[in-house]
Scaffold this motif. Structure first.
Motif, mmCIF file in Angstrom:
data_model
loop_
_atom_site.group_PDB
_atom_site.id
_atom_site.type_symbol
_atom_site.label_atom_id
_atom_site.label_comp_id
_atom_site.label_asym_id
_atom_site.label_seq_id
_atom_site.Cartn_x
_atom_site.Cartn_y
_atom_site.Cartn_z
ATOM 1 N N ILE A 49 68.001 -33.885 -28.576
ATOM 2 C CA ILE A 49 69.334 -33.392 -28.228
ATOM 3 C C ILE A 49 70.270 -34.568 -27.990
ATOM 4 O O ILE A 49 71.413 -34.567 -28.467
ATOM 5 C CB ILE A 49 69.290 -32.479 -26.982
ATOM 6 C CG1 ILE A 49 68.374 -31.267 -27.223
ATOM 7 C CG2 ILE A 49 70.701 -32.041 -26.581
ATOM 8 C CD1 ILE A 49 68.787 -30.363 -28.364
ATOM 9 N N GLN A 50 69.800 -35.596 -27.301
ATOM 10 C CA GLN A 50 70.615 -36.789 -27.064
ATOM 11 C C GLN A 50 71.065 -37.412 -28.380
ATOM 12 O O GLN A 50 72.241 -37.743 -28.543
ATOM 13 C CB GLN A 50 69.826 -37.829 -26.272
ATOM 14 C CG GLN A 50 69.662 -37.513 -24.811
ATOM 15 C CD GLN A 50 68.816 -38.565 -24.112
ATOM 16 O OE1 GLN A 50 67.720 -38.890 -24.569
ATOM 17 N NE2 GLN A 50 69.313 -39.085 -23.012
ATOM 18 N N ARG A 51 70.124 -37.567 -29.295
ATOM 19 C CA ARG A 51 70.452 -38.175 -30.592
ATOM 20 C C ARG A 51 71.425 -37.304 -31.383
ATOM 21 O O ARG A 51 72.365 -37.817 -32.006
ATOM 22 C CB ARG A 51 69.181 -38.433 -31.408
ATOM 23 C CG ARG A 51 68.366 -39.612 -30.919
ATOM 24 C CD ARG A 51 67.278 -40.001 -31.900
ATOM 25 N NE ARG A 51 66.398 -38.906 -32.262
ATOM 26 C CZ ARG A 51 65.332 -38.528 -31.561
ATOM 27 N NH1 ARG A 51 65.000 -39.158 -30.455
ATOM 28 N NH2 ARG A 51 64.579 -37.526 -31.982
ATOM 29 N N MET A 52 71.218 -35.995 -31.354
ATOM 30 C CA MET A 52 72.112 -35.095 -32.079
ATOM 31 C C MET A 52 73.524 -35.176 -31.512
ATOM 32 O O MET A 52 74.495 -35.274 -32.266
ATOM 33 C CB MET A 52 71.579 -33.657 -32.020
ATOM 34 C CG MET A 52 70.289 -33.460 -32.796
ATOM 35 S SD MET A 52 69.572 -31.825 -32.574
ATOM 36 C CE MET A 52 70.569 -30.884 -33.741
ATOM 37 N N GLU A 53 73.644 -35.141 -30.194
ATOM 38 C CA GLU A 53 74.967 -35.193 -29.579
ATOM 39 C C GLU A 53 75.642 -36.542 -29.804
ATOM 40 O O GLU A 53 76.868 -36.628 -29.811
ATOM 41 C CB GLU A 53 74.870 -34.880 -28.084
ATOM 42 C CG GLU A 53 74.582 -33.414 -27.814
ATOM 43 C CD GLU A 53 74.636 -33.049 -26.344
ATOM 44 O OE1 GLU A 53 74.893 -33.934 -25.489
ATOM 45 O OE2 GLU A 53 74.427 -31.857 -26.035
ATOM 46 N N ALA A 54 74.847 -37.584 -30.000
ATOM 47 C CA ALA A 54 75.388 -38.917 -30.261
ATOM 48 C C ALA A 54 75.810 -39.087 -31.720
ATOM 49 O O ALA A 54 76.399 -40.102 -32.087
ATOM 50 C CB ALA A 54 74.361 -39.979 -29.884
ATOM 51 N N GLY A 55 75.477 -38.107 -32.561
ATOM 52 C CA GLY A 55 75.873 -38.176 -33.961
ATOM 53 C C GLY A 55 74.878 -38.894 -34.853
ATOM 54 O O GLY A 55 75.224 -39.304 -35.954
ATOM 55 N N SER A 56 73.643 -39.030 -34.380
ATOM 56 C CA SER A 56 72.617 -39.640 -35.217
ATOM 57 C C SER A 56 72.179 -38.661 -36.292
ATOM 58 O O SER A 56 72.512 -37.476 -36.241
ATOM 59 C CB SER A 56 71.405 -40.015 -34.360
ATOM 60 O OG SER A 56 71.758 -40.994 -33.422
ATOM 61 N N GLU A 57 71.404 -39.159 -37.247
ATOM 62 C CA GLU A 57 70.876 -38.266 -38.277
ATOM 63 C C GLU A 57 70.032 -37.200 -37.606
ATOM 64 O O GLU A 57 69.368 -37.447 -36.612
ATOM 65 C CB GLU A 57 70.036 -39.049 -39.281
ATOM 66 C CG GLU A 57 70.879 -39.898 -40.185
ATOM 67 C CD GLU A 57 70.119 -40.413 -41.383
ATOM 68 O OE1 GLU A 57 69.354 -39.644 -41.985
ATOM 69 O OE2 GLU A 57 70.311 -41.583 -41.708
ATOM 70 N N MET A 58 70.084 -35.990 -38.148
ATOM 71 C CA MET A 58 69.325 -34.891 -37.564
ATOM 72 C C MET A 58 68.684 -34.068 -38.658
ATOM 73 O O MET A 58 69.234 -33.937 -39.749
ATOM 74 C CB MET A 58 70.214 -34.033 -36.675
ATOM 75 C CG MET A 58 71.448 -33.472 -37.350
ATOM 76 S SD MET A 58 72.635 -32.753 -36.204
ATOM 77 C CE MET A 58 73.571 -34.187 -35.710
ATOM 78 N N LYS A 59 67.522 -33.552 -38.344
ATOM 79 C CA LYS A 59 66.832 -32.678 -39.279
ATOM 80 C C LYS A 59 67.519 -31.320 -39.300
ATOM 81 O O LYS A 59 67.985 -30.830 -38.261
ATOM 82 C CB LYS A 59 65.381 -32.475 -38.845
ATOM 83 C CG LYS A 59 64.505 -33.681 -38.973
ATOM 84 C CD LYS A 59 63.091 -33.306 -38.576
ATOM 85 C CE LYS A 59 62.147 -34.468 -38.770
ATOM 86 N NZ LYS A 59 60.771 -34.079 -38.408
ATOM 87 N N LEU A 60 67.545 -30.721 -40.457
ATOM 88 C CA LEU A 60 68.115 -29.382 -40.583
ATOM 89 C C LEU A 60 67.366 -28.399 -39.692
ATOM 90 O O LEU A 60 67.984 -27.555 -39.040
ATOM 91 C CB LEU A 60 68.090 -28.923 -42.044
ATOM 92 C CG LEU A 60 68.600 -27.510 -42.306
ATOM 93 C CD1 LEU A 60 70.047 -27.351 -41.830
ATOM 94 C CD2 LEU A 60 68.474 -27.177 -43.776
#
Length: 80
Positions: A49-60
């Motif tokens: 969640i931290q990485r997603m909110e930071a705008g990092s690459e995310m898995k579908l």
């Protein structure tokens, strides 16, 4: 699989990922959820969640789980 280094992505991709992350954070806060509670509801780690909110690459698959936990359609996170 060939991965493109993050620094090699065009700016529009970086901006789009940040926008998705911002929409996740806004919706999470609107629902009065912590990153931990969202992670638990979505079945992912809090660091995801931290990485997603930071705008990092995310898995579908992660994005789909998070959208479901936030009770929105995934397109709401992608398009705002």
């Amino acid at each position: 699989m060939c991965r493109v280094p993050a620094s090699d992505h065009p700016q529009w991709i970086i901006d789009a990922r940040r926008a998705v992350g911002d929409r996740i954070r806004v919706r999470r806060l609107h629902l009065d959820m912590t990153q931990e509670t969202l992670a638990h509801a979505a079945g992912v780690d809090r660091s995801t969640i931290q990485r997603m909110e930071a705008g990092s690459e995310m898995k579908l698959s992660h994005l789909l789980h998070v959208a479901h936990a936030l009770r929105v359609h995934v397109t709401d996170l992608l398009h705002g």
